[in-house]
Design a protein around this motif. Structure first.
Motif, PDB file in Angstrom:
ATOM      1  N   VAL A 260      10.686  36.577  52.728  1.00  0.00           N
ATOM      2  CA  VAL A 260      10.240  35.707  53.815  1.00  0.00           C
ATOM      3  C   VAL A 260       9.149  34.790  53.266  1.00  0.00           C
ATOM      4  O   VAL A 260       8.142  35.273  52.727  1.00  0.00           O
ATOM      5  N   ARG A 261       9.358  33.486  53.377  1.00  0.00           N
ATOM      6  CA  ARG A 261       8.388  32.502  52.875  1.00  0.00           C
ATOM      7  C   ARG A 261       7.880  31.651  54.027  1.00  0.00           C
ATOM      8  O   ARG A 261       8.678  31.116  54.817  1.00  0.00           O
ATOM      9  N   TYR A 262       6.562  31.534  54.098  1.00  0.00           N
ATOM     10  CA  TYR A 262       5.932  30.690  55.123  1.00  0.00           C
ATOM     11  C   TYR A 262       5.279  29.489  54.468  1.00  0.00           C
ATOM     12  O   TYR A 262       4.549  29.628  53.478  1.00  0.00           O
ATOM     13  N   ASN A 263       5.549  28.292  55.001  1.00  0.00           N
ATOM     14  CA  ASN A 263       4.944  27.055  54.517  1.00  0.00           C
ATOM     15  C   ASN A 263       4.246  26.390  55.695  1.00  0.00           C
ATOM     16  O   ASN A 263       4.888  26.037  56.696  1.00  0.00           O
ATOM     17  N   GLY A 264       2.937  26.243  55.603  1.00  0.00           N
ATOM     18  CA  GLY A 264       2.165  25.710  56.721  1.00  0.00           C
ATOM     19  C   GLY A 264       2.360  24.216  56.916  1.00  0.00           C
ATOM     20  O   GLY A 264       2.999  23.525  56.110  1.00  0.00           O
ATOM     21  N   ARG A 265       1.784  23.727  57.993  1.00  0.00           N
ATOM     22  CA  ARG A 265       1.869  22.297  58.304  1.00  0.00           C
ATOM     23  C   ARG A 265       1.241  21.483  57.181  1.00  0.00           C
ATOM     24  O   ARG A 265       0.228  21.864  56.599  1.00  0.00           O
ATOM     25  N   GLN A 266       1.848  20.322  56.882  1.00  0.00           N
ATOM     26  CA  GLN A 266       1.332  19.450  55.832  1.00  0.00           C
ATOM     27  C   GLN A 266       1.574  17.997  56.203  1.00  0.00           C
ATOM     28  O   GLN A 266       2.366  17.693  57.105  1.00  0.00           O
ATOM     29  N   THR A 267       0.883  17.097  55.504  1.00  0.00           N
ATOM     30  CA  THR A 267       1.034  15.671  55.767  1.00  0.00           C
ATOM     31  C   THR A 267       1.918  15.037  54.702  1.00  0.00           C
ATOM     32  O   THR A 267       2.089  15.581  53.605  1.00  0.00           O
ATOM     33  N   ASP A 268       2.485  13.890  55.032  1.00  0.00           N
ATOM     34  CA  ASP A 268       3.292  13.125  54.085  1.00  0.00           C
ATOM     35  C   ASP A 268       3.101  11.646  54.405  1.00  0.00           C
ATOM     36  O   ASP A 268       2.463  11.285  55.405  1.00  0.00           O
ATOM     37  N   VAL A 269       3.660  10.801  53.574  1.00  0.00           N
ATOM     38  CA  VAL A 269       3.574   9.357  53.755  1.00  0.00           C
ATOM     39  C   VAL A 269       4.935   8.838  54.182  1.00  0.00           C
ATOM     40  O   VAL A 269       5.961   9.187  53.578  1.00  0.00           O
ATOM     41  N   ALA A 270       4.967   7.999  55.219  1.00  0.00           N
ATOM     42  CA  ALA A 270       6.213   7.419  55.711  1.00  0.00           C
ATOM     43  C   ALA A 270       6.071   5.906  55.791  1.00  0.00           C
ATOM     44  O   ALA A 270       4.961   5.377  55.948  1.00  0.00           O
ATOM     45  N   PHE A 271       7.198   5.208  55.678  1.00  0.00           N
ATOM     46  CA  PHE A 271       7.207   3.748  55.748  1.00  0.00           C
ATOM     47  C   PHE A 271       8.007   3.325  56.976  1.00  0.00           C
ATOM     48  O   PHE A 271       8.993   2.597  56.902  1.00  0.00           O
ATOM     49  N   THR A 272       7.552   3.831  58.123  1.00  0.00           N
ATOM     50  CA  THR A 272       8.206   3.525  59.389  1.00  0.00           C
ATOM     51  C   THR A 272       7.644   2.273  60.043  1.00  0.00           C
ATOM     52  O   THR A 272       8.233   1.755  60.992  1.00  0.00           O
ATOM     53  N   ASN A 273       6.513   1.776  59.565  1.00  0.00           N
ATOM     54  CA  ASN A 273       5.907   0.566  60.102  1.00  0.00           C
ATOM     55  C   ASN A 273       6.695  -0.649  59.634  1.00  0.00           C
ATOM     56  O   ASN A 273       6.991  -0.782  58.450  1.00  0.00           O
ATOM     57  N   PRO A 274       7.070  -1.579  60.529  1.00  0.00           N
ATOM     58  CA  PRO A 274       7.843  -2.766  60.120  1.00  0.00           C
ATOM     59  C   PRO A 274       7.156  -3.599  59.051  1.00  0.00           C
ATOM     60  O   PRO A 274       7.821  -4.294  58.278  1.00  0.00           O
ATOM     61  N   SER A 275       5.823  -3.540  58.971  1.00  0.00           N
ATOM     62  CA  SER A 275       5.090  -4.298  57.955  1.00  0.00           C
ATOM     63  C   SER A 275       5.124  -3.622  56.598  1.00  0.00           C
ATOM     64  O   SER A 275       4.578  -4.133  55.634  1.00  0.00           O
ATOM     65  N   PHE A 276       5.780  -2.441  56.526  1.00  0.00           N
ATOM     66  CA  PHE A 276       5.910  -1.655  55.306  1.00  0.00           C
ATOM     67  C   PHE A 276       4.574  -1.101  54.825  1.00  0.00           C
ATOM     68  O   PHE A 276       4.411  -0.739  53.677  1.00  0.00           O
ATOM     69  N   ILE A 277       3.628  -1.024  55.727  1.00  0.00           N
ATOM     70  CA  ILE A 277       2.363  -0.378  55.405  1.00  0.00           C
ATOM     71  C   ILE A 277       2.552   1.127  55.570  1.00  0.00           C
ATOM     72  O   ILE A 277       3.011   1.587  56.619  1.00  0.00           O
ATOM     73  N   PRO A 278       2.235   1.937  54.556  1.00  0.00           N
ATOM     74  CA  PRO A 278       2.461   3.388  54.668  1.00  0.00           C
ATOM     75  C   PRO A 278       1.592   4.007  55.756  1.00  0.00           C
ATOM     76  O   PRO A 278       0.424   3.649  55.921  1.00  0.00           O
ATOM     77  N   VAL A 279       2.177   4.940  56.488  1.00  0.00           N
ATOM     78  CA  VAL A 279       1.436   5.662  57.520  1.00  0.00           C
ATOM     79  C   VAL A 279       1.553   7.157  57.246  1.00  0.00           C
ATOM     80  O   VAL A 279       2.506   7.618  56.623  1.00  0.00           O
ATOM     81  N   ARG A 280       0.583   7.906  57.718  1.00  0.00           N
ATOM     82  CA  ARG A 280       0.591   9.352  57.536  1.00  0.00           C
ATOM     83  C   ARG A 280       1.360  10.017  58.670  1.00  0.00           C
ATOM     84  O   ARG A 280       1.193   9.659  59.840  1.00  0.00           O
ATOM     85  N   VAL A 281       2.179  10.999  58.301  1.00  0.00           N
ATOM     86  CA  VAL A 281       2.912  11.778  59.294  1.00  0.00           C
ATOM     87  C   VAL A 281       2.669  13.249  59.010  1.00  0.00           C
ATOM     88  O   VAL A 281       2.291  13.638  57.907  1.00  0.00           O
ATOM     89  N   SER A 282       2.917  14.063  60.011  1.00  0.00           N
ATOM     90  CA  SER A 282       2.714  15.511  59.890  1.00  0.00           C
ATOM     91  C   SER A 282       4.067  16.201  59.835  1.00  0.00           C
ATOM     92  O   SER A 282       4.935  15.957  60.684  1.00  0.00           O
ATOM     93  N   LEU A 283       4.257  17.046  58.829  1.00  0.00           N
ATOM     94  CA  LEU A 283       5.471  17.842  58.704  1.00  0.00           C
ATOM     95  C   LEU A 283       5.182  19.237  59.242  1.00  0.00           C
ATOM     96  O   LEU A 283       4.206  19.870  58.852  1.00  0.00           O
ATOM     97  N   ARG A 284       6.029  19.710  60.131  1.00  0.00           N
ATOM     98  CA  ARG A 284       5.752  20.976  60.804  1.00  0.00           C
ATOM     99  C   ARG A 284       5.898  22.162  59.849  1.00  0.00           C
ATOM    100  O   ARG A 284       6.569  22.088  58.828  1.00  0.00           O
ATOM    101  N   GLU A 285       5.292  23.245  60.229  1.00  0.00           N
ATOM    102  CA  GLU A 285       5.386  24.478  59.462  1.00  0.00           C
ATOM    103  C   GLU A 285       6.794  25.050  59.580  1.00  0.00           C
ATOM    104  O   GLU A 285       7.523  24.741  60.528  1.00  0.00           O
ATOM    105  N   TYR A 286       7.157  25.906  58.613  1.00  0.00           N
ATOM    106  CA  TYR A 286       8.486  26.511  58.670  1.00  0.00           C
ATOM    107  C   TYR A 286       8.477  27.852  57.956  1.00  0.00           C
ATOM    108  O   TYR A 286       7.584  28.155  57.151  1.00  0.00           O
TER     109      TYR A 286
END
Length: 336
Positions: A260-286
């Motif tokens: 059984v492996r637990y990985n806590g919540r973490q942040t990542d970088v996404a390019f969902t902004n139309p201006s292509f400016i990177p934004v921070r997103v949160s990836l849920r734990e699993y």
């Protein structure tokens, strides 16, 4: 840095040879060991993409590493070790890295230990010269990553060695970290060296127990504090844990393990902004659950089966990248 795509138009070869020799000296109470080694390696790379944006032709790198190591053991209680390595590289600076470590066991079954070391990691050829049309361009000006760190720990055994618990504090720093950037005006991915320092420290706690011969238990937990120029580093979960339970038959021909492996919540970088400016997103734990089993037909032949992601967890390790669902494997393993 992600690996090159399967259809990346480049070719490469690696050739490596090593020689190692050791000398043991001393008595039953005090033992010394001296080791010398040499590594010779050559890497070759050729980019076959017909593009004006990519390097055309071949590149190669030759590296010779010379290693020296000393180990000392006194009365099976005190140990000390030191090693040094020097690399002669025809592409990057010639680094010298080293490590020292030591431990001492008390009559109570307590062991204290510590270590300090440095390291260097050269960029790969795909990072230097790789090219994927419209998606990725290598950077031939990359510098090697440099790291240094130390750790101190303590462990305690119980019940005549049937169980051991340990705790370790670690602290490390990484300079010239290689990361992916998206420079304007094309915003095509390319690697670069960070100008800031990556600092990480944390605590690892582990438990290993075999209360009876037919059962083995292992558990581990890590708390991590990772910062890049004062900002939380991406893809560095604060909490990570694991648990393994293995059962054996009396003759130990059969074994089965639940992981059984637990990985806590973490942040990542996404390019969902139309201006292509990177934004921070949160990836849920699993939580991932794996199950495997093995049966030895003979000492060197065994049957095995395993199921990965048993509960079919939906999770992300990298933002928007799919991960495997439930999967089963089986086969025959032969050892020579």
């Amino acid at each position: 840095m992600p690996p090159p795509p399967a259809n990346a138009p480049n070719k490469g070869n690696r050739y490596k040879g090593s020689f190692e020799s050791s000398l043991r000296l001393g008595t039953d109470a005090i033992r010394h060991r001296l080791t010398a080694a040499i590594d010779v390696e050559r890497e070759e790379f050729q980019n076959t993409t017909p593009s004006s944006f990519a390097f055309q032709g071949k590149r190669s790198t030759d590296n010779v590493g010379i290693v020296g190591q000393y180990e000392l053991l006194i009365n099976d209680a005190f140990s000390f070790g030191a090693s040094i390595r020097h690399d002669e590289n025809d592409r990057f600076d010639d680094p010298t890295t080293w490590r020292v470590q030591g431990s001492y066991s008390l009559p109570t079954g307590t062991r204290v230990r510590g270590a300090y070391g440095t390291g260097v990691k050269n960029p790969g050829y795909f990072e230097l010269y790789g090219f994927s049309d419209g998606r990725y361009i290598g950077n031939p000006n990359l510098r090697p990553e440099k790291s240094e760190g130390w750790e101190a720990g303590i462990e305690q055994s119980f019940s005549d060695g049937k169980a051991t618990i340990s705790a370790t504090y670690f602290d490390s720093r990484l300079k010239d970290e290689i990361f992916t950037t998206f420079p304007a005006p094309t915003f095509i991915a390319t690697p670069s060296n960070r100008a800031t320092l990556s600092k990480q420290h944390g605590i690892e706690v582990a438990l290993a127990a075999r209360p009876i011969p037919q059962i083995r238990l292992d558990a581990a937990y890590t708390w991590l504090h990772a910062r890049e120029n004062g900002t939380v580093e991406v893809r560095r979960p604060k909490h990570i844990g694991s648990f393994n339970a293995t059962v054996f038959s009396k003759d130990e021909r059969f074994s089965g393990t639940l992981t059984v492996r637990y990985n806590g919540r973490q942040t990542d970088v996404a390019f969902t902004n139309p201006s292509f400016i990177p934004v921070r997103v949160s990836l849920r734990e699993y939580v991932l659950v794996n199950l495997n089993a093995e049966y030895k037909l003979r000492p060197n032949i065994s049957l095995f089966a395993r199921v990965e992601n048993l509960i079919n967890e939906q999770y992300e390790e990298v933002f928007s990248f799919a991960t495997p669902g439930r999967a089963g494997y089986g086969g025959v393993r032969v050892r020579f």
